[in-house]
Motif scaffolding. Sequence first.
Motif, mmCIF file in Angstrom:
data_model
loop_
_atom_site.group_PDB
_atom_site.id
_atom_site.type_symbol
_atom_site.label_atom_id
_atom_site.label_comp_id
_atom_site.label_asym_id
_atom_site.label_seq_id
_atom_site.Cartn_x
_atom_site.Cartn_y
_atom_site.Cartn_z
ATOM 1 N N ASP A 55 20.380 -82.806 -116.575
ATOM 2 C CA ASP A 55 18.973 -82.806 -115.858
ATOM 3 C C ASP A 55 19.247 -83.325 -114.267
ATOM 4 N N ARG A 56 20.613 -83.450 -113.950
ATOM 5 C CA ARG A 56 21.089 -83.781 -112.708
ATOM 6 C C ARG A 56 20.902 -82.694 -111.600
ATOM 7 N N VAL A 57 20.172 -82.864 -110.673
ATOM 8 C CA VAL A 57 20.046 -81.897 -109.596
ATOM 9 C C VAL A 57 21.103 -81.980 -108.592
ATOM 10 N N VAL A 58 21.779 -80.706 -108.436
ATOM 11 C CA VAL A 58 22.992 -80.719 -107.649
ATOM 12 C C VAL A 58 22.768 -79.427 -106.406
ATOM 13 N N ASP A 59 23.267 -80.009 -105.312
ATOM 14 C CA ASP A 59 23.189 -78.951 -104.162
ATOM 15 C C ASP A 59 24.717 -78.840 -103.800
ATOM 16 N N GLU A 60 24.929 -78.231 -102.474
ATOM 17 C CA GLU A 60 26.375 -77.901 -102.257
ATOM 18 C C GLU A 60 27.299 -79.009 -101.894
ATOM 19 N N SER A 61 26.725 -80.130 -101.749
ATOM 20 C CA SER A 61 27.557 -81.202 -101.481
ATOM 21 C C SER A 61 28.503 -81.722 -102.743
ATOM 22 N N ALA A 62 27.904 -81.507 -104.106
ATOM 23 C CA ALA A 62 28.596 -81.753 -105.378
ATOM 24 C C ALA A 62 29.909 -81.289 -105.490
ATOM 25 N N PRO A 63 30.673 -82.076 -106.214
ATOM 26 C CA PRO A 63 32.068 -81.563 -106.738
ATOM 27 C C PRO A 63 32.114 -80.553 -107.619
ATOM 28 N N PRO A 64 33.262 -79.630 -107.559
ATOM 29 C CA PRO A 64 33.443 -78.877 -108.854
ATOM 30 C C PRO A 64 33.291 -79.620 -110.189
ATOM 31 N N GLY A 65 32.681 -78.786 -111.232
ATOM 32 C CA GLY A 65 32.642 -79.283 -112.697
ATOM 33 C C GLY A 65 33.974 -79.249 -113.358
ATOM 34 N N GLU A 66 33.891 -79.311 -114.618
ATOM 35 C CA GLU A 66 35.155 -78.994 -115.411
ATOM 36 C C GLU A 66 34.999 -77.811 -116.307
ATOM 37 N N GLY A 67 36.289 -76.970 -116.496
ATOM 38 C CA GLY A 67 36.071 -76.015 -117.655
ATOM 39 C C GLY A 67 36.427 -74.799 -116.866
ATOM 40 N N PHE A 68 36.528 -73.651 -117.596
ATOM 41 C CA PHE A 68 36.870 -72.369 -117.065
ATOM 42 C C PHE A 68 36.317 -71.843 -115.907
ATOM 43 N N LEU A 69 34.922 -71.575 -115.903
ATOM 44 C CA LEU A 69 34.099 -71.262 -114.676
ATOM 45 C C LEU A 69 34.508 -72.350 -113.435
ATOM 46 N N VAL B 54 20.621 -76.306 -110.133
ATOM 47 C CA VAL B 54 21.232 -76.120 -108.750
ATOM 48 C C VAL B 54 19.990 -75.777 -107.825
ATOM 49 N N VAL B 55 20.006 -76.406 -106.691
ATOM 50 C CA VAL B 55 19.105 -76.172 -105.635
ATOM 51 C C VAL B 55 19.862 -75.820 -104.341
ATOM 52 N N PRO B 56 19.027 -74.985 -103.633
ATOM 53 C CA PRO B 56 19.472 -74.441 -102.474
ATOM 54 C C PRO B 56 19.326 -75.011 -101.152
ATOM 55 N N LYS B 57 19.970 -76.233 -100.980
ATOM 56 C CA LYS B 57 19.629 -77.379 -100.048
ATOM 57 C C LYS B 57 19.864 -76.704 -98.394
ATOM 58 N N ARG B 58 21.397 -76.224 -98.739
ATOM 59 C CA ARG B 58 21.671 -75.681 -97.189
ATOM 60 C C ARG B 58 20.932 -74.525 -96.626
ATOM 61 N N LEU B 59 20.499 -73.547 -97.835
ATOM 62 C CA LEU B 59 19.868 -72.314 -97.321
ATOM 63 C C LEU B 59 18.500 -72.725 -96.837
ATOM 64 N N LEU B 60 17.814 -73.569 -97.405
ATOM 65 C CA LEU B 60 16.467 -73.928 -96.887
ATOM 66 C C LEU B 60 16.665 -74.916 -95.742
ATOM 67 N N GLU B 61 17.578 -75.655 -95.409
ATOM 68 C CA GLU B 61 17.720 -76.240 -94.153
ATOM 69 C C GLU B 61 18.060 -75.302 -93.065
#
Length: 298
Positions: A124-138, A273-280
């Motif tokens: 449920d956590r909202v993430v923008d471009e400042s978030a670190p990469p997750g874990e796993g294949f993708l 995921v939200v488009p923070k930088r695009l909107l800014e």
Amino acid sequence: MQPSRIAVAGASGLIGSALVTSLTADGHEVVRLVRRVPRGEGEVRWDPEGGTVDAAGLAGCDVVVNLAGAGVGDRRWTEAYKARIRSSRVHGTAALAKAVASLDVPPRVFVNGSAMGYYGETGDRVVDESAPPGEGFLPEVCVEWEGAAAPAQEAGVRTVFTRTGLVVARGGGAWGRLFPLFRAGLGGRLGDGRQYWSFIALHDEVAAIRYLIDTDGLSGPFNLTAPTPLTNREITEAMGRVLHRPTVFAVPAPVLRTVLGDMAGDVLGSQRVVPKRLLEAGFTFAFPEIEGALRAAV
């Protein structure tokens, strides 16, 4: 933007073909990167998985856009296909970035595809471009994919990464498979339906790429997702309303895992995921809500 010479890798894909149509309609000269022998001046030979490209063919290009890569949802994820997903993106990007850096007059911007898969499971956590990469294949693929563009960045070329969400379109991607099911009255939520899906209308995807090309000073990662991610259950209900079909069926998680293998984790996973930088940056979405995006697609 004045008419320019623009190279596009992945020009035959869902996003690439729509982008090429948009660019040519506005008078731009599009050079397509192809795996076969070129049939004219408008094509350049390359081998993304082998990591080679005819750099001379990119001379004079003001922009290079890389949208190439084996389809993530095209087939079951065997180990061999996962290797292809990785190599087609990482090796292809590295080849293009090196070619761009080698030119006497490099392009002013290199737009390299990426994906919201960079963030992995976000719940449920909202993430923008400042978030670190997750874990796993993708996430691992996305990190390598973006990292392969380093030669272009080091050469001083403005480099943009488009971390694209689920593209709402009839012609391919997730919705290319969903629309026929829902039209037949067989649509329904996947798993418990609580997972967030970050979507974007194909129109907005193309418009955002062109905005990033045209707007000087924009570089680095940009989330190409609508501002209002929804749960799979909410999107399912919207599909029913737009297509006037029932949405009573549901696909249990164990069935998805059996049918899709490792890819089921991507379908059942939640990415808010939200488009923070695009909107800014001042970009305006034509279809920020799911019903508008669905109606535009159908």
